[in-house]
Every structure is written in structure tokens, then in C-alpha cells.
Write an enzyme that holds these catalytic residues in place. Structure first.
Site, mmCIF file in Angstrom:
data_model
loop_
_atom_site.group_PDB
_atom_site.id
_atom_site.type_symbol
_atom_site.label_atom_id
_atom_site.label_comp_id
_atom_site.label_asym_id
_atom_site.label_seq_id
_atom_site.Cartn_x
_atom_site.Cartn_y
_atom_site.Cartn_z
ATOM 1 N N ASN A 132 59.586 18.524 16.983
ATOM 2 C CA ASN A 132 58.557 18.621 18.027
ATOM 3 C C ASN A 132 57.466 17.555 17.903
ATOM 4 O O ASN A 132 56.919 17.104 18.908
ATOM 5 C CB ASN A 132 57.939 20.025 18.050
ATOM 6 C CG ASN A 132 57.352 20.443 16.722
ATOM 7 O OD1 ASN A 132 57.669 19.877 15.673
ATOM 8 N ND2 ASN A 132 56.497 21.448 16.747
ATOM 9 N N GLU A 172 56.210 24.455 5.766
ATOM 10 C CA GLU A 172 55.424 24.778 6.965
ATOM 11 C C GLU A 172 56.420 25.292 7.983
ATOM 12 O O GLU A 172 57.203 24.535 8.537
ATOM 13 C CB GLU A 172 54.681 23.526 7.456
ATOM 14 C CG GLU A 172 53.574 23.836 8.434
ATOM 15 C CD GLU A 172 54.047 23.869 9.870
ATOM 16 O OE1 GLU A 172 54.264 24.992 10.394
ATOM 17 O OE2 GLU A 172 54.216 22.793 10.457
ATOM 18 N N CYS A 227 54.685 25.375 16.458
ATOM 19 C CA CYS A 227 54.824 26.530 15.568
ATOM 20 C C CYS A 227 53.569 27.384 15.504
ATOM 21 O O CYS A 227 53.646 28.593 15.282
ATOM 22 C CB CYS A 227 55.215 26.059 14.171
ATOM 23 S SG CYS A 227 54.104 24.803 13.499
ATOM 24 N N GLU A 273 49.400 21.491 4.342
ATOM 25 C CA GLU A 273 49.420 20.094 4.729
ATOM 26 C C GLU A 273 47.969 19.641 4.931
ATOM 27 O O GLU A 273 47.072 20.438 5.197
ATOM 28 C CB GLU A 273 50.173 19.921 6.058
ATOM 29 C CG GLU A 273 51.564 20.542 6.088
ATOM 30 C CD GLU A 273 52.686 19.554 5.866
ATOM 31 O OE1 GLU A 273 52.430 18.507 5.218
ATOM 32 O OE2 GLU A 273 53.793 19.809 6.333
#
Length: 487
Positions: free
Chosen positions: A152, A249, A283, A461
Site C-alpha cells: 500500500n 507492523e 492498516c 517504527e
């Protein structure tokens, strides 16, 4: 910028033909046209990438943090200078609208490289004075790290993984998603042009076989994955064989909670951004929208009006606001969820159909879709759809909505809209989610950590938190006097 007709693996600072003969095509999601033929990496290619990374690592570790930082900042400048060309390539690869790619995808990657380039000289340990003696710690690179990307945000994710790894003195082998292989190779070219030694950032193309090899190879010290929960579990299990460090993630089914005192226009904007940006293929999206009952009707009226105005079209058209699903398979999956919502009794108030776009008849475009009268046990409320589908649920009290919002296996994100900031902080503190917002949604500047609770992932992250995931701590005790033993 047009994609090359063939994309090889990028190993040792240059493109190399695959040692195997397997190829696959990558297609434009909006039109179905073939963009390029991709060479699938085989074991010999992966071994070459690891050998190259080891050689590059020896050179990269010898540089000071300031020297590494200059190279990363130079790469950030190159990304910004080529934003338009790279954004267009990202649109061809992902099907997202050009206006989004120009504003976010490449520039957020550049922000990441600039940030970690800036802090690279400041990555250090601590000093401990212990009477006449002392101790200190060193933050040392892990070695060769593997990054496994999602489809994405291909360029952004490649930057999010590589920049902190490189700033800390590691090398990286990066595998882009097979559906979006184009821009990771361009990032590798930019790193080389910026002065990165050969082998410090390699790109290997291919399907899940490549990811499995990277996750189990003894010479790789860490794996960082962005993907769905099932893949994350498989990566964690495979990494256990060599006790690799892992950051994950993963997915989400995040709540947005709108109280009756909220600025309703802002709340509607948050819900729109948290459900329909990038066709809903994010997400952290807040796809469970809990609205306090006194403002439910007003919210539905406003959000439906806004959703129906969203412009669906050719992703390359600067006026387009909602582009194509990543693939036909994914488009059919999203439509199946919409049908499940109808079947289980949710009331469809907006969208719910596949849209046809002139000149893009082969693409899967789905209208922004809103369901209401949803209950917590419905499939569309429980499972991650990864498409432009919003579920609206009503609630009465603060305590009630906290329990319901937490009733999920996921815990990536959450948002609260209220004018009462005391309540906003109180509710956020009670929510089981790793990345939260008050009176906004899906804002993720590089300076703050991003990641989730529960089955939405492990680790973080971005920000200084990422440095902990790409270094190991060495403790050194120094005796300044004469050492004696009791025997």
C-alpha cells in the site's frame, strides 16, 4: 517516469539478472496493463545479496555517524527532487490517486531519511561513574537486516525500514511486495547515487519464498515486516530458529470514538480520512466508527454527503480522490465483505457497488461504502477489510464504548473526538492501541513512534524508538585500580 520493461534484483550497487529463469508480471491496478516483467530471486541470488551485504557492512560500519548521516540526507534531497516522477511510478504500481502520492508517499520517505540522517551522529551509549571506577555502554549495529514491505505504501515503507537500519550502521536486504515492485529499486538507485557503499542496501524481488528465506537465513540478524497478521505469525515462527530480532507492523480494526460534544465537522473529516484515503487500504484505518447516540443522525447525514462527493477516477487524473483496488482478487474480497454486511443485517447508507471508470474498465474501483445499524459481532466489524468500507456503531456511555472498542484481537490505532480534553486523555489511556489520536486521525510524522498492541504487531517504527530495534547494547566495566581476588 516510465517503468523499465524488465526489473532485475539490485545487488552490490547494480542490477543483476536472476540466477534462475522464473519471471512474473506486474500490472497497473487501474488498467490491467503490464508495467514490467520482474525477475524472481532464487536462492543463489539471495546468497549473493547476503554476501554483498556482509561486504558492504564492513565498509559502512567504519564510517562515523556523521558520515552515514550525510549520505542519508543526500538521498533525502534526491527523493524530493524526483518527487513527481517517483509519485507517478507509485501510482502506476498501487492504483492510488496521484494527488495522494505527490503529497505523501515520496515526501514522507524523504522526511524519514532526513530525520535518521540527522540523528545518526547522536547514536551513542551512556557513561556510568561508579566511585573511582566507571562503566559505559555502546550501541552497536546488529549486522545484516531484512526488510519485508507491503503493497500500500511501497516507497514509504522501504524508507521507514532502511533509514533507521542504515543510520545505526547496519546493512539491509529489502524485499518489496510482489504486487508493487517498482519503486524500491529506484530507492536503491538513489542510495547508490547518494554515496551508499555497494551492498549496504540490496533489493530482491519475488514472492513469499523470498521472505521465508530471509526470515530463516542464519546470516541475517533481524527481520522487519509490514504485512497482515498471518504473515507476521509465520515470520515470527521462522525467525525463532535462529533467534532473530523481529519487529512486526501488522493489521488493525481500529476504533474512532465520536462523543456528542465533538466538533462534528472535524469528526466527519477524521472518519473520512480514516476510511477512504488510499481506497481504505491502510492498516491503521478507523473502520469501526462509534458515535454517541445524540449526534448519530447528524453524523450520518454529514458523512454520507461527504462520501458521496468523493471523486472516483483514473488515478493519474489530478482531480481523482479515490483510485483502484490493488488487484482483482482484492477487489472481489472487499465486495464479499460488503455482501456479508448486507446479509448480516447492517444497513447500507452509501456506496456498496463496484464503480466503472472510463478508460480503466479493467480496474476494480469500489464506491466509498458506509454501513450503519452495525453490531459488534458482524463480520464487517470484526475483520480487517482493507477497503473503503466504514461501519458506524452507536453507543450511550463512555464506559460502554471503551469496553466495546477494546473487544478486538487488534490494537494498532484509535481515535477520540471530543471538546473535553480531560475526557479525551482519559479515554485514550483506557484504549488498548499503540498509536492514538485526539481530534484528528492517521497523522504519522516521522518524529513519533508508530506501532500496535496485541496482534497488531511488535516493536515500533520511526522516531528514536526505532534506534532500539536496530542496535544492540554492549556494557563495558572499567576497573581503574589494582584488581585483587579474595582467594
Amino acid at each position: 517516469m516510465s517503468p523499465p520493461s524488465k526489473i532485475e534484483n539490485y545487488i552490490g550497487g547494480t542490477y543483476r539478472p536472476s540466477a534462475g529463469n522464473e519471471r512474473f508480471e506486474t500490472r497497473n491496478p487501474a488498467t490491467g496493463e503490464v508495467l514490467a516483467v520482474i525477475e524472481q530471486a532464487v536462492v543463489a541470488d539471495l546468497e549473493a545479496a547476503l554476501e554483498s551485504a556482509d561486504a558492504g557492512l564492513a565498509q559502512w560500519r567504519e564510517l562515523t555517524g556523521a558520515e552515514r548521516g550525510r549520505i542519508l540526507r543526500r538521498a533525502a534531497d534526491l527523493l524530493r527532487a524526483r518527487n513527481e516522477d517517483l509519485a507517478r511510478l507509485e501510482v502506476l504500481d498501487t492504483g492510488k490517486p496521484l494527488q495522494e502520492a505527490l503529497a505523501v508517499d515520496i515526501l514522507s520517505g524523504a522526511d524519514c531519511l532526513e530525520y535518521f540522517g540527522g540523528i545518526a551522529p547522536a547514536i551513542h551509549g551512556d557513561h556510568y561513574q561508579l566511585g573511582a571506577n566507571f562503566a559505559y555502554t555502546r550501541r552497536e549495529a546488529l549486522g545484516v537486516c531484512a526488510g519485508i514491505g507491503a503493497w500500500n505504501y511501497p516507497m514509504q515503507i522501504a524508507c521507514w525500514k532502511s533509514a533507521p537500519a542504515l543510520a545505526c550502521g547496519n546493512a539491509m536486504i529489502f524485499k518489496p511486495a510482489e504486487l508493487t515492485p517498482l519503486t524500491a529499486a529506484k530507492l536503491a538507485e538513489i542510495y547508490t547515487e547518494a554515496g551508499l557503499p555497494p551492498g549496504v542496501f540490496n533489493v530482491v524481488q519475488g514472492d513469499a519464498r523470498v521472505g521465508r528465506w530471509l526470515t530463516s537465513a542464519p546470516g541475517i540478524a533481524k527481520v522487519s515486516l509490514t504485512g497482515e497478521v498471518g504473515t507476521g505469525k509465520a515470520v515470527m515462527a521462522a525467525a525463532a530458529g535462529t533467534l532473530k530480532q523481529v519487529t512486526l507492523e501488522l493489521g488493525g480494526k481500529s476504533p474512532i470514538i465520536i462523543f456528542d460534544d465533538a466538533d462534528l465537522d472535524s469528526a466527519v473529516s477524521g472518519a473520512i480520512l480514516g476510511n477512504f484515503y488510499t481506497q481504505g487500504e491502510i492498516c491503521s484505518n478507523g473502520t469501526r466508527v462509534f458515535v454517541q447516540r445524540p449526534v448519530l443522525d447528524a453524523f450520518l447525514s454529514k458523512v454520507t454527503t461527504r462520501a458521496e462527493r468523493i471523486r472516483i477516477g483514473n488515478p493519474m487524473d489530478p482531480e481523482t480522490q479515490l483510485g483502484a483496488m490493488i488487484s482483482e482478487d482484492h477487489g472481489r474480497k472487499v465486495m464479499a465483505y460488503i455482501e456479508a454486511g448486507k446479509r448480516e443485517g447492517a444497513r447500507l447508507v452509501c456506496g456498496g457497488r463496484r464503480a466503472t471508470v472510463q478508460g480503466c474498465e479493467q480496474g476494480w474501483f469500489i464506491e466509498p461504502t458506509i454501513f450503519t445499524d452495525c453490531t459488534d459481532d458482524m463480520t464487517i466489524v470484526r475483520e480487517e477489510i482493507f477497503g473503503p468500507v466504514m461501519s458506524v456503531l452507536s453507543f450511550e456511555t463512555e464506559d460502554e464504548v471503551i469496553v466495546r472498542a477494546n473487544d478486538t484481537l487488534f490494537g494498532l490505532s484509535a481515535g477520540v473526538f471530543t471538546r473535553d480534553l480531560t475526557r479525551g486523555h482519559r479515554v485514550i489511556a483506557a484504549l488498548e492501541a499503540g498509536t492514538c489520536w485526539i481530534n484528528t486521525y492517521n497523522i504519522t510524522p516521522i518524529e513519533i513512534p508508530f506501532g500496535g498492541y496485541k496482534q497488531s504487531g511488535i516493536g515500533r517504527e520511526n522516531s528514536l524508538a526505532a534506534i532500539n530495534h536496530y542496535t544492540q547494547l554492549k556494557t563495558v566495566y572499567v576497573e581503574t585500580g589494582k584488581l585483587s581476588a579474595p582467594y
